[in-house]
Design an enzyme around this catalytic site. Structure first.
Site, PDB file in Angstrom:
ATOM      1  N   HIS A 254      -5.021  -3.086  -7.402  1.00  0.00           N
ATOM      2  CA  HIS A 254      -4.100  -4.267  -8.220  1.00  0.00           C
ATOM      3  C   HIS A 254      -4.061  -5.421  -7.488  1.00  0.00           C
ATOM      4  O   HIS A 254      -2.953  -4.873  -6.219  1.00  0.00           O
ATOM      5  CB  HIS A 254      -3.009  -3.880  -8.210  1.00  0.00           C
ATOM      6  N   CYS A 263       6.028   3.528   5.340  1.00  0.00           N
ATOM      7  CA  CYS A 263       5.492   4.107   5.335  1.00  0.00           C
ATOM      8  C   CYS A 263       4.536   3.788   5.930  1.00  0.00           C
ATOM      9  O   CYS A 263       3.447   3.014   7.633  1.00  0.00           O
ATOM     10  CB  CYS A 263       4.700   4.883   4.398  1.00  0.00           C
TER      11      CYS A 263
END
Length: 269
Positions: A254, A263
């Protein structure tokens, strides 16, 4: 089983509450006294749907508790999870392992009987070797196995991810360690969640490889979005067209602002 969870950040708190919900007795340890007092009052320091109710029900059932004292929970534990922070280090972006190594030394001094020490934090390959070295240096007589058990939790869906995982990765070549962690995750294996046993370094690399690949997919589709604008194509249809290929898949295709969070930027560095 009795479990000590060192660290009450996102990973530690969610993992501790879920393991308690499996029927284990879990004590979450943190040096921040105000945070522990707040948790005992039922105040959750992070936003995660359903976590407040999960913590409250397991505290009420006396399966989950919080403390600032590490020694007693570690001494009584069958498994000790290290779930402290590994923030990016200033200058080079490398994961700062100060908290992991400090926890290892404190754990070493408190060990009693056979214990599995598990790195849950995201750590560079080889960190488990150093954790084991530090523990054996501090307590040569300790009967301990050091294992890796990386987490794959998404913020906002962490409880579901923990209870219905794509896989559980356990990094240890020690049969006693495998048995303990097999018992820890038995409720998930009964639900046929894939349990993957590997060498410790392999488990550590699986976490980084997964995050790097997902970050690559996000970056790739954003580059394709730029190209689509230039040539007059529809990036959403392009994403659907390539995502229907089973070798590629539809997830993480997307186009948007790019990856972020705590992270991916750290791990890809």
């Amino acid at each position: 089983m009795r479990i000590a969870m060192i660290g009450t950040g996102y990973v530690g708190l969610v993992s501790g509450a879920c393991l308690a919900d499996f029927g284990h007795h879990v004590i979450c340890v943190d040096k921040d006294a105000s945070k522990i007092e707040a948790l005992r009052r039922g105040e959750i320091p992070i936003f995660e749907p359903g976590l407040d109710a999960l913590v409250a029900s397991n505290v009420k059932a006396k399966r989950l508790d919080f403390t600032t004292e590490l020694a007693a929970p570690v001494a009584e534990a069958d498994a000790v999870f290290i779930a402290v922070g590994t923030p990016s280090r200033r200058g080079d972006g490398h994961a700062d392992l100060t908290y992991v190594y400090s926890a290892a030394r404190e754990i070493a001094a408190a060990l009693s009987g056979f214990t599995v020490v598990v790195t849950k934090s995201t750590v560079p390959v080889g960190t488990g070797d150093e954790v084991e070295r530090l523990i054996r240096e501090a307590n040569p007589s300790a009967d301990v196995v050091v294992a890796s058990n990386p987490e794959f939790l998404r913020e906002g869906a962490a409880i579901r991810d923990f209870k219905f995982p794509d896989r559980i990765v356990v990094g240890t070549s020690d049969e006693r360690g495998r048995k303990v962690l097999g018992d820890v995750y038995r409720p998930l294996s009964l639900n046929q969640a894939p349990m993957m046993y590997t060498a410790r370094r392999t488990a550590e690399l699986i976490k980084y490889a997964a995050n790097a690949f997902l970050a690559t997919k996000i970056t790739f589709i954003n580059e394709i979005a730029d190209l689509s604008e230039k040539v007059g194509a529809d990036v959403q249809e392009v994403a659907r067209g390539i995502g229907l290929d089973n070798r590629i898949g539809t997830k993480f295709l997307h186009a948007g602002p790019g990856f972020g969070g705590s992270c991916f930027p750290k791990d890809t560095r």
